[in-house]
Write a protein that holds these residues in place. Structure first.
Motif, PDB file in Angstrom:
ATOM      1  N   ASN A  81       5.044   9.698  -0.038  1.00  0.00           N
ATOM      2  CA  ASN A  81       6.154   8.994  -0.691  1.00  0.00           C
ATOM      3  C   ASN A  81       6.298   9.394  -2.159  1.00  0.00           C
ATOM      4  OD1 ASN A  81       8.287   7.058  -0.253  1.00  0.00           O
ATOM      5  ND2 ASN A  81       7.174   5.660  -1.610  1.00  0.00           N
ATOM      6  N   THR A  82       5.307  10.116  -2.692  1.00  0.00           N
ATOM      7  CA  THR A  82       5.409  10.618  -4.069  1.00  0.00           C
ATOM      8  C   THR A  82       6.037  12.015  -4.117  1.00  0.00           C
ATOM      9  OG1 THR A  82       3.220  11.681  -4.061  1.00  0.00           O
ATOM     10  CG2 THR A  82       3.309   9.344  -4.683  1.00  0.00           C
ATOM     11  N   ASN A 128       0.818  -1.204   0.000  1.00  0.00           N
ATOM     12  CA  ASN A 128       0.000   0.000   0.000  1.00  0.00           C
ATOM     13  C   ASN A 128       0.856   1.261   0.000  1.00  0.00           C
ATOM     14  OD1 ASN A 128      -3.186  -0.194   0.465  1.00  0.00           O
ATOM     15  ND2 ASN A 128      -2.221  -2.034   1.314  1.00  0.00           N
ATOM     16  N   THR A 129       1.948   1.244   0.749  1.00  0.00           N
ATOM     17  CA  THR A 129       2.788   2.431   0.888  1.00  0.00           C
ATOM     18  C   THR A 129       3.454   2.823  -0.423  1.00  0.00           C
ATOM     19  OG1 THR A 129       3.208   1.846   3.206  1.00  0.00           O
ATOM     20  CG2 THR A 129       4.697   3.458   2.205  1.00  0.00           C
ATOM     21  N   VAL A 130       3.831   1.848  -1.227  1.00  0.00           N
ATOM     22  CA  VAL A 130       4.553   2.154  -2.471  1.00  0.00           C
ATOM     23  C   VAL A 130       3.639   2.149  -3.699  1.00  0.00           C
ATOM     24  CG1 VAL A 130       6.692   1.208  -1.528  1.00  0.00           C
ATOM     25  CG2 VAL A 130       5.190  -0.265  -2.903  1.00  0.00           C
ATOM     26  N   ALA A 131       2.349   1.931  -3.498  1.00  0.00           N
ATOM     27  CA  ALA A 131       1.428   1.767  -4.628  1.00  0.00           C
ATOM     28  C   ALA A 131       1.411   2.960  -5.579  1.00  0.00           C
ATOM     29  CB  ALA A 131       0.010   1.494  -4.114  1.00  0.00           C
ATOM     30  N   TRP A 185       8.683   5.097   6.764  1.00  0.00           N
ATOM     31  CA  TRP A 185       7.421   5.831   6.891  1.00  0.00           C
ATOM     32  C   TRP A 185       6.637   5.419   8.135  1.00  0.00           C
ATOM     33  CZ3 TRP A 185       6.603  10.287   5.128  1.00  0.00           C
ATOM     34  CH2 TRP A 185       7.088  10.688   3.880  1.00  0.00           C
ATOM     35  N   LYS A 216       1.507   6.929   1.914  1.00  0.00           N
ATOM     36  CA  LYS A 216       1.544   6.489   0.506  1.00  0.00           C
ATOM     37  C   LYS A 216       1.716   7.685  -0.427  1.00  0.00           C
ATOM     38  CE  LYS A 216      -2.357   5.626  -1.620  1.00  0.00           C
ATOM     39  NZ  LYS A 216      -3.612   4.949  -2.056  1.00  0.00           N
ATOM     40  N   TRP A 217       0.969   8.768  -0.136  1.00  0.00           N
ATOM     41  CA  TRP A 217       1.038   9.932  -1.007  1.00  0.00           C
ATOM     42  C   TRP A 217       2.252  10.807  -0.707  1.00  0.00           C
ATOM     43  CZ3 TRP A 217      -1.130   9.773  -5.394  1.00  0.00           C
ATOM     44  CH2 TRP A 217      -2.298   9.033  -5.569  1.00  0.00           C
ATOM     45  N   THR A 248       9.144   1.669   3.452  1.00  0.00           N
ATOM     46  CA  THR A 248       7.920   1.519   4.251  1.00  0.00           C
ATOM     47  C   THR A 248       8.236   1.569   5.742  1.00  0.00           C
ATOM     48  OG1 THR A 248       6.972   0.151   2.498  1.00  0.00           O
ATOM     49  CG2 THR A 248       5.877   0.102   4.647  1.00  0.00           C
TER      50      THR A 248
END
Length: 498
Positions: free
Chosen positions: A411-412, A351-354, A378, A408-409, A375
């Motif tokens: 990480n972008t 989920n974290t890297v999705a 985070w 997750k976001w 992950t």
């Protein structure tokens, strides 16, 4: 005369070596509203399932109307007057209002053939008791969330309910609907019904509760009349720590991150304009149907605007799809994390890297070591209570799951982060943690937009607030000029503030 309807003593419940409840005691009286509070994962749901007969306690004693109950099954619980309304209401969308309400009566009386006339009479009588006004012949799938809840309450009370348990009953309700629900609860209380409300929203608890029991880590922390709990004591009992109610008021900064000019999507919102500067947190609020959520959807390309301009970091951008938004470094945390924000049957790591999976592609494959390390970073950075990145994300509490949606976001590396209902269903401690994260991001220069109907959340965390009404927006208002009472009045007034 003893008014105690339900008494639990030394209730323990163990699941495979994990102790969910540790010597919990609870006393609920007829004619009172008793709030059961605690952070996600504290044992509230397990305790409700013990009361409803869905779980056998590992040990402890249960008394109903003074009589010790050696074994309690779900049918026993219902027959003794206990009704539970869970968050999903457990209604049948393809059946009518009357059929749903009469369902319990049919089960209790052993009726095998539905009597339509009788069902309608039962439904009308139940609705009259709580002052609900619904067409008994309409399908439940066509009802609002609030009216589905009314159906569940009507169904619960027709079998001489003596104890009504409502699990997080206000999660999806507007302020007006919450007030209506509280009026119904007070009416049932006056008729002598015992009512337990599972909630962790302070303002709502103070408005409706007579007494309060707080759980933490499966144990009783405190219990007593609501008057004995000021906000400071309540929060300390809930979280086990001091949680300050900080107001975010950044210094003025003229460096513009986002400018929206005359944004329009027919049938949703019209001619919306605002700016967001570095260091600011912009709140967007309004009643249900005001266009507040649709505005967030447009900025992320879910349902694009048909007219107007979006200028990000000085450059006009075109957002016609989610892909366009992501290319512009825009991130969006949706209101419904369960269906829109998470892959429940995937791990925390997945989920974290999705949203940033392309970063981990190396030589035609995924770098799982790098994904794990990111992950883990985070989990620690965002304060998620998870032992490792490996477990399924559905194993996390609501607050921790929401933190990982945000992670997750983040990480972008977004330039603009839009959050729709960022703390819906989240307990006080996690709520405070999430607010702290958003403030820190704003200070670092990330544009933050919070879409919410939580008035205290908006006042405490947003430097300015945009009010939506019937698809139109007020000019943004500096939150220094607002308090919760003034904002609530502005939301419910007919005029759009200029």
């Amino acid at each position: 005369m003893d008014k105690t309807f339900l008494k639990l003593e030394n209730i323990k419940k163990t699941f495979g070596g994990v102790q969910a409840l540790k010597s919990v005691a609870l006393e609920v009286r007829s004619g009172e509203v008793h709030c059961l509070a605690g952070e996600n994962g504290c044992g509230k749901s397990t305790l409700i399932k013990v009361i409803s007969g869905a779980h056998d306690p590992t040990s402890g004693e249960i008394y109903i109307e003074g009589k010790k109950i050696d074994k309690l099954t779900p049918i026993d619980s219902i027959q003794k007057g206990i009704q539970v309304i869970y968050q999903d209401f457990a209604v049948f969308p393809n059946l009518t209002v009357a059929e749903n309400i009469a369902m319990n009566h049919a089960l209790m009386t052993g009726t095998k053939v539905m009597n339509w006339k009788k069902s309608r009479e039962i439904a009308l009588k139940a609705m009259e008791q709580i002052g609900a006004h619904m067409d008994p012949d309409v399908l439940v799938e066509r009802l609002s969330v609030a009216n589905k809840q009314m159906v569940a309450i009507c169904r619960a009370i027709i079998n001489d309910a003596k104890l009504l348990i409502l699990d997080e009953p206000t999660t999806a309700l507007t302020q007006k609907e919450v007030s209506r629900l509280n009026m119904i609860i007070r009416g049932l209380k006056e008729k002598g019904m015992a009512i337990v409300i599972v909630n962790h929203k302070l303002d709502e608890i103070y408005d409706i509760a007579d007494r309060l029991t707080i759980l933490r880590n499966g144990e009783n922390v405190a219990s007593g009349p609501i008057e004995e709990f000021d906000r400071k004591r309540f929060i300390k009992c809930m979280t086990g720590r001091e949680v300050e109610e900080v107001y975010y008021r950044p210094e003025a900064n003229k460096e513009e991150i986002l400018k929206v000019e005359h944004l329009t999507r027919k049938g949703a919102f019209e001619d919306v304009s605002f700016t967001l500067n570095k260091g600011e947190v912009l709140g967007i609020t309004g009643l249900l149907g005001s266009g507040r959520g649709e505005l967030g959807d447009a900025l992320f390309g879910i349902a694009p605007a048909v007219a107007g301009k979006i200028i990000l970091n000085g450059k006009e951008v075109t957002i016609k799809s989610i892909g366009d938004a992501m290319k512009c470094n825009i991130a969006y945390v949706p209101e419904d994390r369960l269906t829109q924000g998470l892959f429940l049957d995937c791990s925390i790591q997945e989920n974290t890297v999705a949203a940033s999976i392309s970063r981990y592609m190396e030589k035609g494959g995924l770098n799982y070591k790098k994904m794990y390390e990111v992950t883990a970073k985070w989990i620690q950075k965002i304060g998620c209570n998870a032992k490792s990145p490996k477990p399924l994300i559905r194993t996390l509490s609501g607050g921790n799951a929401q933190k990982m949606v945000i992670a997750k976001w983040l990480n972008t590396d977004p330039d603009l982060l839009i959050l729709n209902g960022p703390t819906v269903g989240v307990d006080i401690g996690s709520k405070s943690d999430i607010h702290k994260i958003l403030r820190e991001l704003a200070v670092q220069g990330v544009g933050i937009i919070v879409i919410s109907d939580d008035i205290s959340e908006l006042i405490q965390n947003c430097s300015k607030i945009l009010i939506m009404k019937n698809g139109k927006a007020s000019g943004s208002i500096n939150s220094r000029e607002l308090d919760e009472i003034k904002l609530a009045r502005m939301l419910t007034s007919e005029e759009v503030t200029a």
